[in-house]
Design an enzyme around this catalytic site. Structure first.
Site, PDB file in Angstrom:
ATOM      1  N   LYS A  25       0.831  -1.205   0.000  1.00 26.74           N
ATOM      2  CA  LYS A  25       0.000   0.000   0.000  1.00 26.74           C
ATOM      3  C   LYS A  25       0.864   1.252   0.000  1.00 26.74           C
ATOM      4  O   LYS A  25       0.661   2.165  -0.802  1.00 26.74           O
ATOM      5  CB  LYS A  25      -0.906  -0.028   1.232  1.00 26.74           C
ATOM      6  CG  LYS A  25      -2.146   0.796   1.083  1.00 26.74           C
ATOM      7  CD  LYS A  25      -3.047   0.638   2.315  1.00 26.74           C
ATOM      8  CE  LYS A  25      -3.732  -0.720   2.329  1.00 26.74           C
ATOM      9  NZ  LYS A  25      -4.280  -1.053   3.651  1.00 26.74           N
ATOM     10  N   ARG A  93      -3.421   2.986   8.414  1.00 21.00           N
ATOM     11  CA  ARG A  93      -3.679   1.834   7.546  1.00 21.00           C
ATOM     12  C   ARG A  93      -2.497   0.880   7.539  1.00 21.00           C
ATOM     13  O   ARG A  93      -1.350   1.284   7.426  1.00 21.00           O
ATOM     14  CB  ARG A  93      -3.920   2.311   6.107  1.00 21.00           C
ATOM     15  CG  ARG A  93      -4.757   3.547   6.017  1.00 21.00           C
ATOM     16  CD  ARG A  93      -4.801   4.102   4.598  1.00 21.00           C
ATOM     17  NE  ARG A  93      -5.379   3.180   3.649  1.00 21.00           N
ATOM     18  CZ  ARG A  93      -5.360   3.372   2.324  1.00 21.00           C
ATOM     19  NH1 ARG A  93      -4.743   4.437   1.814  1.00 21.00           N
ATOM     20  NH2 ARG A  93      -5.919   2.499   1.521  1.00 21.00           N
ATOM     21  N   GLY A 102      -8.472  -7.543   3.520  1.00 21.19           N
ATOM     22  CA  GLY A 102      -9.346  -7.657   4.679  1.00 21.19           C
ATOM     23  C   GLY A 102      -8.695  -8.284   5.893  1.00 21.19           C
ATOM     24  O   GLY A 102      -9.348  -8.521   6.895  1.00 21.19           O
ATOM     25  N   MET A 104      -5.917  -7.180   7.682  1.00 21.57           N
ATOM     26  CA  MET A 104      -5.385  -6.286   8.689  1.00 21.57           C
ATOM     27  C   MET A 104      -6.377  -5.147   8.899  1.00 21.57           C
ATOM     28  O   MET A 104      -7.224  -4.893   8.066  1.00 21.57           O
ATOM     29  CB  MET A 104      -4.039  -5.728   8.216  1.00 21.57           C
ATOM     30  CG  MET A 104      -3.117  -6.798   7.691  1.00 21.57           C
ATOM     31  SD  MET A 104      -2.329  -7.748   8.989  1.00 21.57           S
ATOM     32  CE  MET A 104      -1.206  -6.521   9.571  1.00 21.57           C
ATOM     33  N   ARG A 342      -2.938  -1.703  -6.506  1.00 24.82           N
ATOM     34  CA  ARG A 342      -2.113  -2.907  -6.381  1.00 24.82           C
ATOM     35  C   ARG A 342      -2.401  -3.811  -7.570  1.00 24.82           C
ATOM     36  O   ARG A 342      -3.423  -3.636  -8.244  1.00 24.82           O
ATOM     37  CB  ARG A 342      -2.424  -3.639  -5.082  1.00 24.82           C
ATOM     38  CG  ARG A 342      -3.854  -4.123  -5.025  1.00 24.82           C
ATOM     39  CD  ARG A 342      -4.177  -4.762  -3.692  1.00 24.82           C
ATOM     40  NE  ARG A 342      -5.625  -4.802  -3.531  1.00 24.82           N
ATOM     41  CZ  ARG A 342      -6.259  -4.798  -2.371  1.00 24.82           C
ATOM     42  NH1 ARG A 342      -5.586  -4.743  -1.255  1.00 24.82           N
ATOM     43  NH2 ARG A 342      -7.557  -4.845  -2.308  1.00 24.82           N
ATOM     44  N   HIS A 464     -15.606  -9.212  -0.235  1.00 19.00           N
ATOM     45  CA  HIS A 464     -14.620 -10.109   0.359  1.00 19.00           C
ATOM     46  C   HIS A 464     -14.662 -11.488  -0.302  1.00 19.00           C
ATOM     47  O   HIS A 464     -13.646 -12.046  -0.707  1.00 19.00           O
ATOM     48  CB  HIS A 464     -14.887 -10.229   1.863  1.00 19.00           C
ATOM     49  CG  HIS A 464     -13.951 -11.164   2.546  1.00 19.00           C
ATOM     50  ND1 HIS A 464     -14.277 -12.479   2.796  1.00 19.00           N
ATOM     51  CD2 HIS A 464     -12.686 -10.993   3.005  1.00 19.00           C
ATOM     52  CE1 HIS A 464     -13.255 -13.065   3.392  1.00 19.00           C
ATOM     53  NE2 HIS A 464     -12.279 -12.181   3.538  1.00 19.00           N
ATOM     54  N   SER A 788      14.481 -42.976 -11.940  1.00 20.69           N
ATOM     55  CA  SER A 788      13.298 -42.139 -11.806  1.00 20.69           C
ATOM     56  C   SER A 788      12.968 -42.089 -10.324  1.00 20.69           C
ATOM     57  O   SER A 788      12.733 -43.114  -9.695  1.00 20.69           O
ATOM     58  CB  SER A 788      12.132 -42.738 -12.607  1.00 20.69           C
ATOM     59  OG  SER A 788      10.983 -41.953 -12.407  1.00 20.69           O
ATOM     60  N   CYS A 855       8.851 -39.300 -10.910  1.00 21.00           N
ATOM     61  CA  CYS A 855       7.509 -39.736 -11.281  1.00 21.00           C
ATOM     62  C   CYS A 855       6.545 -39.714 -10.102  1.00 21.00           C
ATOM     63  O   CYS A 855       5.414 -40.146 -10.208  1.00 21.00           O
ATOM     64  CB  CYS A 855       7.536 -41.110 -11.938  1.00 21.00           C
ATOM     65  SG  CYS A 855       8.143 -42.392 -10.834  1.00 21.00           S
ATOM     66  N   TYR A 875      13.832 -34.626 -16.474  1.00 19.36           N
ATOM     67  CA  TYR A 875      12.401 -34.432 -16.713  1.00 19.36           C
ATOM     68  C   TYR A 875      11.612 -34.661 -15.435  1.00 19.36           C
ATOM     69  O   TYR A 875      12.113 -35.241 -14.468  1.00 19.36           O
ATOM     70  CB  TYR A 875      11.883 -35.370 -17.814  1.00 19.36           C
ATOM     71  CG  TYR A 875      11.870 -36.831 -17.434  1.00 19.36           C
ATOM     72  CD1 TYR A 875      10.762 -37.381 -16.776  1.00 19.36           C
ATOM     73  CD2 TYR A 875      12.950 -37.666 -17.715  1.00 19.36           C
ATOM     74  CE1 TYR A 875      10.746 -38.715 -16.401  1.00 19.36           C
ATOM     75  CE2 TYR A 875      12.941 -38.997 -17.346  1.00 19.36           C
ATOM     76  CZ  TYR A 875      11.835 -39.516 -16.692  1.00 19.36           C
ATOM     77  OH  TYR A 875      11.808 -40.830 -16.314  1.00 19.36           O
TER      78      TYR A 875
END
Ligand code: ADP
Ligand code: MG
Ligand code: MG
Length: 906
Positions: A25, A93, A102, A104, A342, A464, A788, A855, A875
């Protein structure tokens, strides 16, 4: 050291310092000020002070800096703090580095005391001044003095009732004066002293409380869910008030520079005249649109000058931040002020659209576009939708309950829960849940997380519920005003129908429709184009955006991406999503099919190798057919096939009546079957007779499987194909195990070459899933073509946590901070990761061209993928539907190399 940064009147000391120091902010306010955008003057106390304060260091060190900065604010605003004639009021703030909507607490109208109230009333009217005082006393008491807010809400509600009005704007000055008196009395009674009447006491009380709110429960939950470090801290912003509650030519509102649901480039937002602060988000009155909609109520129509100014600001901000912005503004007497900007939270659909559009607009490059889409967000583009036909039929049948705003796209169907706690409980029982509330609040976060979908009856697209659902990627419908929720009675009512807790409900987060009962779901647009081929690519902008992002990702990534697939159908989906091979084909899944399980059971029941061989002969052609199908789908891509892994008893029933039925099918007595089940019973099956141990004791099983693989390959070669089988031996712990079974594979290969005259190129490798194998990687690699990592078992055995039993303690471990997160979902880099790194290093030292992949479940987890990239694996392999996620995550890992981590839009 400097800790306090002034901004105002085009000048911002903190411009360029960034979010780390000033919080999101504070940094946004500084940047906007520097751009010449109208922002009320103020100052930011940096995040370092929060860190000190929470460690017990007092705020004395910043007092003189704060005094000096406040002096500059007074000068710029032309009013003095605490001045009885013309008082400056401020807001205090919070503002962390990463936005926590929402979470803080913010305090408005601070500086109103018994001495300054008459001054404000004289300048701006008594009713207005009292409205400010009321709001201030409520907020300050709640946040700083810890007197519960509902007590004040009761006073206001009672007053509205007494006066017979629906909205607080209809209360008179006298009404408000009475409300304020009652509020002050509540404080006096609760604390045994008066509400603080010195503006400086108020200010320091508020600053301390904002810093403290960093550690409140809501904030902690949010941080845990979003993996925000606890030690970042929040900044505090103190800013001169501007008033949106100064009558009908004043307003407060929120806006997005693009549509946060679809990403479409259209200005999107809502406002409320004569209102302050969170009124829009809290859903106390229905907000109005910004853009003209013909109703005559939009901002464009009612305050055209302010609207034009807002459009100018929007362009400036998009150019400056090169991303979609989420704005908060206030209009005082038709003059626009920006209070926050923001990077806006957005759905997966919007993320892809905005990123690709911004590339086309020349705002960002392709690499930056990749950083704008979280890999996990792609899952949303694959999420199901309700089939149009069924939905229409349900609506025709009278099941339509109402329509709200489409705040989180997707289709969700589940049982109704009216409270967050119930949602958590019901979800834990394994039921899909739709959380239904009038409006959600930060306390509901856990319940929202547990739900498949969220429905609210109040609030707008910036409420919200909408903001949080978007952040979580949840299906969400907000503001379905025709539906009445009685939270106390656990029931909802709409159109003469009602539903209670536990009843099914279906919500369409793409259209906003709410339908009672269950609805089937249908594949997403991307799947309709790519898999079903029922939609042309050109007809789906969503698909095109998805493809573009992944094409850019493929140019950047170094890691290969394969899929875990056991059937030709899975293999086809995997290829469609860009898999470069199969990293894990589990042969036991093929054994479970109805027609085969009998032969498998005959094999298990046989008491000699000869008997087993006979049963296996029946299985052979079926396995061969499976492999032919998979090789055909995969073309020249490698297919890693794992030989039988689970313990044999998993294939036998162990309870009546299944026992009796199976005994009859097999032509043996129930007693004999029971005996065999007893023989095979193990105390710790996961550590028992399974994996390569079966191959060593019952070589005929592996021989048959390998035969099926090579015969299938020969078959496909004859048809002109070029299959690339890779045979994988599971659960190896010693090189002797591997060497012996590798010999078996080579023998069978030679035999089949002799029989068919067809030589097949193949590889033989092993899974690394036992810690000993990771340590002895050099010896195992000598004879081995590939590793693997089976990270599920490797995690299980490294921690000694049984995967099937960990649910009884893992949540508590995470809750108490003993583990940062579930190691079965995200790889434990410190421990299991070290084994991966050791095995990779030792394996490659012994054999340079050793191919190494993963995997386990972690192969589709973005943060684990980042680690696998950094460790130099070749991979990752994951479920077909996560292949797009892995492709993007691999690209982002490559891009963030040397930059200290993947950047995030949040
Ligand atoms: P959050 O972090 O929850 O977004 P904010 O600090 O942005 O909280 O405050 C919430 C709202 O309070 C803002 O959107 C704005 O409407 C109002 N507000 C905050 N500071 C001021 C101010 N100086 N003047 C007028 N309104 C303010
Ligand atoms: Mg805000
Ligand atoms: Mg395993």
């Amino acid at each position: 050291m400097k800790h306090v940064y002034f901004f105002g009147n085009g000048e911002a000391e903190g411009a360029g310092l960034g979010k780390e120091a000033l919080g999101g902010k504070g940094s946004g306010l500084a940047e906007m000020t520097a751009l010449g955008i109208p922002v009320p003057p103020g100052f930011t106390i940096d995040t370092a002070v929060c860190a000190d304060y929470t460690r017990g260091i007092s705020l004395d060190g910043v007092r003189s800096e704060v005094d000096a900065a406040l002096g500059r604010v007074e000068k710029t605003a032309g009013r003095r703090f605490g001045d009885p004639a013309n008082p400056l009021l401020v807001s205090v703030r919070s503002g962390a580095r990463s936005s926590m909507p929402g979470m803080m607490d913010t305090i408005l109208n601070l500086g109103l005391t018994s001495k300054t109230l008459p001054g404000l009333a004289g300048a701006s009217g008594e009713r207005f001044a009292l409205d400010c005082r009321r709001r201030f006393v409520e907020m300050y008491s709640d946040v700083v003095l810890r007197v519960p807010r509902h007590r004040f809400e009761q006073v206001l509600t009672a007053k509205k009732k007494e006066r017979g009005v629906a909205s607080d704007t209809e209360l008179t000055a006298a009404d408000l004066a009475d409300v304020v008196r009652q509020d002050e009395a509540i404080v006096r009674e609760a604390l045994g002293r008066d509400f603080p009447d010195d503006p400086r006491d108020q200010l320091w009380g508020a600053i301390g409380a904002v810093f403290k709110s960093w550690d409140n429960e809501r904030a902690k939950t949010y941080r845990r869910l979003h993996r925000i470090p606890d030690d970042w801290g929040t900044a505090v912003n103190v800013q001169a008030m501007v008033f949106g509650n100064r009558g009908e030519t004043s307003a407060t509102g929120v806006a997005f520079t693009r549509d946060p649901s679809t990403g479409e480039k259209k200005f999107y937002g809502e406002f409320l005249p004569n209102a302050q602060g969170e009124d829009v988000v809290a859903g106390i009155r229905t907000p109005r649109p910004l853009r003209s909609d013909g109703s005559g109520k939009s901002l464009e129509e009612t305050m055209p000058a302010a609207y034009r100014e807002l459009l100018r600001v929007r362009d400036l901000l998009e150019k400056r931040f090169r991303d979609m912005q989420d704005l908060e503004f206030t209009i005082e007497d038709e003059r626009l002020y920006l209070l926050q900007t923001r990077n806006g939270k957005r759905t997966g659909f919007a993320a892809v659209r905005i990123a690709t559009d911004m590339v086309d607009e020349g705002l960002i490059g392709e690499d930056e576009a990749l950083s704008r889409v979280e890999p996990e967000q792609l899952v949303q583009l694959l999420a199901p939708v309700f089939p149009a036909k069924e939905k229409e039929a349900a609506i025709k049948a009278g099941r339509f309950l109402g329509k709200g705003l489409p705040a989180g796209p997707g289709a969700a169907c589940g049982r109704i829960a009216f409270t967050a706690e119930r949602a958590v409980k019901m979800a834990a029982e394994g039921k899909p849940v739709v959380l239904v509330r009038e409006e959600t609040s930060p306390e509901d976060i856990a319940g929202m997380h547990a739900s498949a979908g969220i429905l609210t009856t109040r609030g707008g697209m910036t409420s919200h519920a909408a903001v949080v659902a978007r952040g979580m990627g949840k299906t969400c419908v907000v503001g379905a005003g025709e539906i009445g929720v009685d939270e106390a009675a656990h029931a909802l009512k709409a159109k003469g129908k009602s539903a209670k807790e536990g009843d099914w409900i279906s919500i369409d987060g793409t259209t906003g429709e709410v339908i009672s009962g269950e609805l089937p779901t249908r594949p997403s647009e991307v799947l309709q184009v790519a898999v079903e081929r029922t939609l042309a690519p050109d007809a789906s902008p969503i698909y095109r955006g998805f493809e573009r992002i992944l094409t850019w990702a493929d140019r950047r990534r170094r890691l290969g991406v394969r899929a875990n697939a056991d059937t030709p159908t899975d293999a086809r989906v995997a290829v469609v999503f860009g898999a470069q091979g199969i990293g894990l084909c589990r042969t036991e899944h093929m054994f479970f099919e109805e027609k085969r399980i009998l032969a498998v059971r005959q094999m298990i029941l046989a008491d000699s190798a000869e008997g087993r061989r006979k049963a296996l002969e029946k299985i052979l052609p079926m396995q061969r057919a499976d492999f032919v199908g998979i090789f055909r789908e995969m073309g020249e891509r490698p297919v890693t096939i794992r030989l039988l892994d689970p313990p044999l008893h998993e294939f036998l029933p162990n309870e009546e009546p299944a026992l009796g039925k199976t005994a009859a099918e097999l032509g043996v007595s129930v007693g004999a079957l029971k005996d065999r089940v007893r023989q095979l019973h193990e105390m710790n099956p996961m550590l028992g007779h399974r994996g390569c141990r079966l191959g060593i004791t019952h070589p005929e099983i592996y021989e048959t499987q390998v035969r099926a693989i090579f015969e299938a390959a020969a078959d496909v070669v004859r048809g002109g194909g070029k299959p690339r089988p890779e045979i994988m031996i599971p659960l190896v712990g010693t090189s002797a195990e591997f060497d012996r079974l590798k010999g078996l594979v080579d023998d069978v290969a030679r035999k089949i070459e002799a029989e068919t005259g067809q030589g097949i190129a193949y590889k033989t490798g092993t899974m690394i899933e036992i810690p000993r194998a990771a340590l002895r990687a050099a010896q195992i690699a000598e004879n081995c073509d590939f590793f693997s990592f089976g990270t599920n078992d490797l995690t299980q055995m490294t921690f000694g946590y049984s995967r099937d039993d960990a649910a009884s303690f893992l949540p508590a471990y995470i809750e108490k901070g003993i583990l940062p997160e579930d190691p079965f979902a995200t790889l434990d880099q410190a421990g299991v990761g070290e084994l991966v790194a050791i095995a990779t290093k030792r394996g490659r030292e012994a054999r340079k061209d050793l191919k190494i992949g993963v995997c386990g479940e972690h192969g589709g987890d973005p943060r684990s993928i980042e680690f696998f990239h950094a460790t130099g694996l070749d991979y990752v392999s994951c479920s077909p539907y996560r292949v797009p996620v892995a492709r993007l995550a691999a690209a982002r890992a490559a891009l963030s190399e040397g930059k200290g981590g993947v950047s995030s839009t949040a």
